[in-house]
Design a protein around this motif. Structure first.
Motif, PDB file in Angstrom:
ATOM      1  N   UNK A 164     -79.264  89.009  97.653  1.00 23.79           N
ATOM      2  CA  UNK A 164     -78.909  89.826  99.119  1.00 23.79           C
ATOM      3  C   UNK A 164     -77.313  88.684  99.923  1.00 23.79           C
ATOM      4  N   UNK A 165     -77.617  87.080  99.551  1.00 26.52           N
ATOM      5  CA  UNK A 165     -76.908  86.552  99.498  1.00 26.52           C
ATOM      6  C   UNK A 165     -74.891  86.387  99.235  1.00 26.52           C
ATOM      7  N   UNK A 166     -75.353  87.363  97.463  1.00 21.24           N
ATOM      8  CA  UNK A 166     -74.239  87.095  96.642  1.00 21.24           C
ATOM      9  C   UNK A 166     -73.874  88.326  97.286  1.00 21.24           C
ATOM     10  N   UNK A 167     -73.989  89.437  98.032  1.00 18.81           N
ATOM     11  CA  UNK A 167     -73.413  91.022  97.688  1.00 18.81           C
ATOM     12  C   UNK A 167     -73.141  90.278  99.628  1.00 18.81           C
ATOM     13  N   UNK A 168     -73.253  89.219 100.892  1.00 24.97           N
ATOM     14  CA  UNK A 168     -73.077  88.788 101.969  1.00 24.97           C
ATOM     15  C   UNK A 168     -71.827  88.647 101.459  1.00 24.97           C
ATOM     16  N   UNK A 169     -71.326  87.635 100.908  1.00 27.82           N
ATOM     17  CA  UNK A 169     -70.622  86.566 100.557  1.00 27.82           C
ATOM     18  C   UNK A 169     -69.290  87.686  99.248  1.00 27.82           C
ATOM     19  N   UNK A 170     -69.791  88.500  98.738  1.00 25.99           N
ATOM     20  CA  UNK A 170     -68.529  89.415  97.953  1.00 25.99           C
ATOM     21  C   UNK A 170     -68.298  90.565  99.002  1.00 25.99           C
ATOM     22  N   UNK A 171     -69.290  91.224  99.909  1.00 30.65           N
ATOM     23  CA  UNK A 171     -68.660  92.310  99.594  1.00 30.65           C
ATOM     24  C   UNK A 171     -67.269  92.287 100.451  1.00 30.65           C
ATOM     25  N   UNK A 172     -66.911  91.463 100.856  1.00 37.68           N
ATOM     26  CA  UNK A 172     -65.440  90.959 101.488  1.00 37.68           C
ATOM     27  C   UNK A 172     -63.730  90.577 100.448  1.00 37.68           C
ATOM     28  N   UNK A 173     -64.552  90.154  99.729  1.00 36.29           N
ATOM     29  CA  UNK A 173     -62.803  89.433  98.508  1.00 36.29           C
ATOM     30  C   UNK A 173     -63.507  90.821  97.580  1.00 36.29           C
ATOM     31  N   UNK A 174     -64.718  91.540  97.727  1.00 42.43           N
ATOM     32  CA  UNK A 174     -64.642  93.032  96.974  1.00 42.43           C
ATOM     33  C   UNK A 174     -63.711  94.128  97.176  1.00 42.43           C
ATOM     34  N   UNK A 175     -63.304  94.418  99.394  1.00 43.00           N
ATOM     35  CA  UNK A 175     -63.146  95.527  99.772  1.00 43.00           C
ATOM     36  C   UNK A 175     -61.264  95.060  99.423  1.00 43.00           C
ATOM     37  N   UNK A 176     -61.024  93.789 100.025  1.00 46.41           N
ATOM     38  CA  UNK A 176     -59.458  92.970  99.681  1.00 46.41           C
ATOM     39  C   UNK A 176     -59.313  93.102  98.388  1.00 46.41           C
ATOM     40  N   UNK A 177     -60.660  92.734  97.052  1.00 46.91           N
ATOM     41  CA  UNK A 177     -59.994  92.994  95.924  1.00 46.91           C
ATOM     42  C   UNK A 177     -59.711  94.643  95.413  1.00 46.91           C
ATOM     43  N   UNK A 178     -60.233  95.640  95.652  1.00 52.27           N
ATOM     44  CA  UNK A 178     -60.228  96.837  95.559  1.00 52.27           C
ATOM     45  C   UNK A 178     -58.495  96.949  96.131  1.00 52.27           C
ATOM     46  N   UNK A 179     -58.447  96.974  97.444  1.00 49.98           N
ATOM     47  CA  UNK A 179     -57.318  97.165  97.814  1.00 49.98           C
ATOM     48  C   UNK A 179     -55.897  96.167  97.853  1.00 49.98           C
TER      49      UNK A 179
END
Lengths: 212, 156
Positions: B13-28
């Motif tokens: 859960x910590x990992x998902x919380x930390x990576x959610x935004x970077x993943x969204x920005x990376x996708x973009x």
């Protein structure tokens, strides 16, 4: 289309874009005869996403008097034909499956009654219009500005648009949906805007195809 | 075993919380495209007419308003940043090569928008952070409960 024909068409359109000459008789243009030439879109911009919707099902006619630039008519769009790209959302829009939006069963049609048009001075294809817009059973006086391009049969035929004279009508306006009694349900606030941008791009013809 | 599972879930859960935004920005960054979304005009004769009208309005060939260019190919919906995994349906109009037109059929298509990805990332991050917090609290509480009493090892 080859280049010389396209240039010829462009030249003819450039000279026929404005209202027809005064000596021409009134003409009635029928809309909605071809779905591809019937485009009404609506856009709701919100935090979650921009919802884009469309319908290609509009019917009705407008009678235009080239001597005065005045036009009257009626256009109807069935609510059940609105599409947004997601089936469940379409159902909610119609007021099915727990949705409340447009309540298609109670108010099946969106109607625009055109009561008057006036050519805008100094323009070749702009018209101010007035009428009454009915959405969700609520009728409001409505006015705006439209671009109307007249395409005479002599151009429409060679361009394979079809028989008769044609008119292309474009306009767009904002609809504050609450003014039409449409309720935004609790919890969907970030998904839907309170104002929807509606754009209309319709082709009408004086020679509609015979019904099948 | 349950504590181990809880520890793994909390770290995840910590990992998902930390990576959610970077993943969204990376996708973009990788797949995001600024496009004019257009309800596709399927009638070629109408496209030809609309192109002719556009040319009549722009005799000098200068493109002007990109919305008017998009109008040649259909009915413009809006300018959007979309996540596009394939460029197959992307059109670069010769009238203005700086414009990208994405033709869609709204009756059945709903391209993924950047704002949707970011909105989802925000709530995924919040949800995962909340889950991680609960996990940490549970780990702390259960550690106290299983700890032996302070007097257990005291010699008589």
């Amino acid at each position: 289309m080859n280049a010389p024909r396209a240039l010829l068409l462009a030249a003819v359109l450039a000279t026929t874009a404005g209202p027809a000459s005064a000596e021409e008789a009134k003409a009635t243009y029928t809309f909605g005869t071809y779905e591809a030439r019937t485009n009404v879109t609506f856009v709701s911009e919100a935090d979650l996403e921009t919802i884009h919707g469309v319908t290609h099902k509009v019917s009705g006619s407008v009678t235009y008097d080239p001597a005065t630039g005045d036009a009257t008519g009626r256009l109807v769009a069935p609510v059940k034909e609105l599409r947004t790209g997601i089936e469940l959302r379409d159902a909610h829009l119609r007021g099915e499956q727990g949705g409340v939006w447009l309540e298609a069963a109670k108010h099946p049609e969106i109607v625009f009654e055109l009561t008057k048009t006036t050519p805008v001075a100094g323009t070749k294809d702009q018209f101010d219009y007035q009428g009454r817009l009915t959405i969700h059973g609520v009728t409001k006086d409505w006015k705006g500005r439209a671009t109307i391009r007249f395409i005479p049969a002599s151009v429409a035929g060679p361009a394979k648009l079809g028989a008769g004279d044609w008119a292309r009508v474009k306009t767009s306006f904002d609809v504050p949906i609450r003014d039409f009694g449409i309720v935004i349900p609790e919890g969907v606030g970030p998904k839907v805007s309170a104002t929807w941008r509606v754009s209309i791009d319709l082709y009408g013809t004086t020679a509609p195809p015979a019904p099948k | 075993v349950l504590r181990t599972l809880l520890r793994v879930a909390t770290l995840a859960a910590c990992g998902v919380a930390l990576l959610a935004y970077p993943a969204a920005f990376g996708l973009d960054a990788l797949f995001g495209k600024d496009v004019w979304l257009v309800e596709e005009q399927t009638d070629a004769s109408v496209v030809a007419i609309q192109r002719s009208q556009w040319k009549a309005d722009h005799p000098d060939g200068k493109p002007g308003d990109p919305r008017e260019v998009a109008e040649i190919y259909g009915t413009p919906l809006s300018r959007e940043r979309v996540i596009l995994f394939s460029d197959a349906r992307l059109l670069v109009p010769p009238e203005d090569p700086s414009v990208a037109v994405l033709r869609v059929t709204k009756a059945s298509e709903n391209p993924l928008q950047r704002r949707t990805v970011r909105y989802a990332a925000k709530w995924v991050a919040i949800g995962a952070a909340a889950a991680a917090l609960v996990g940490f609290l549970l780990l702390r509480v259960t550690r106290r409960r299983v700890a032996p009493p302070a007097s257990a090892g005291t010699p008589a």
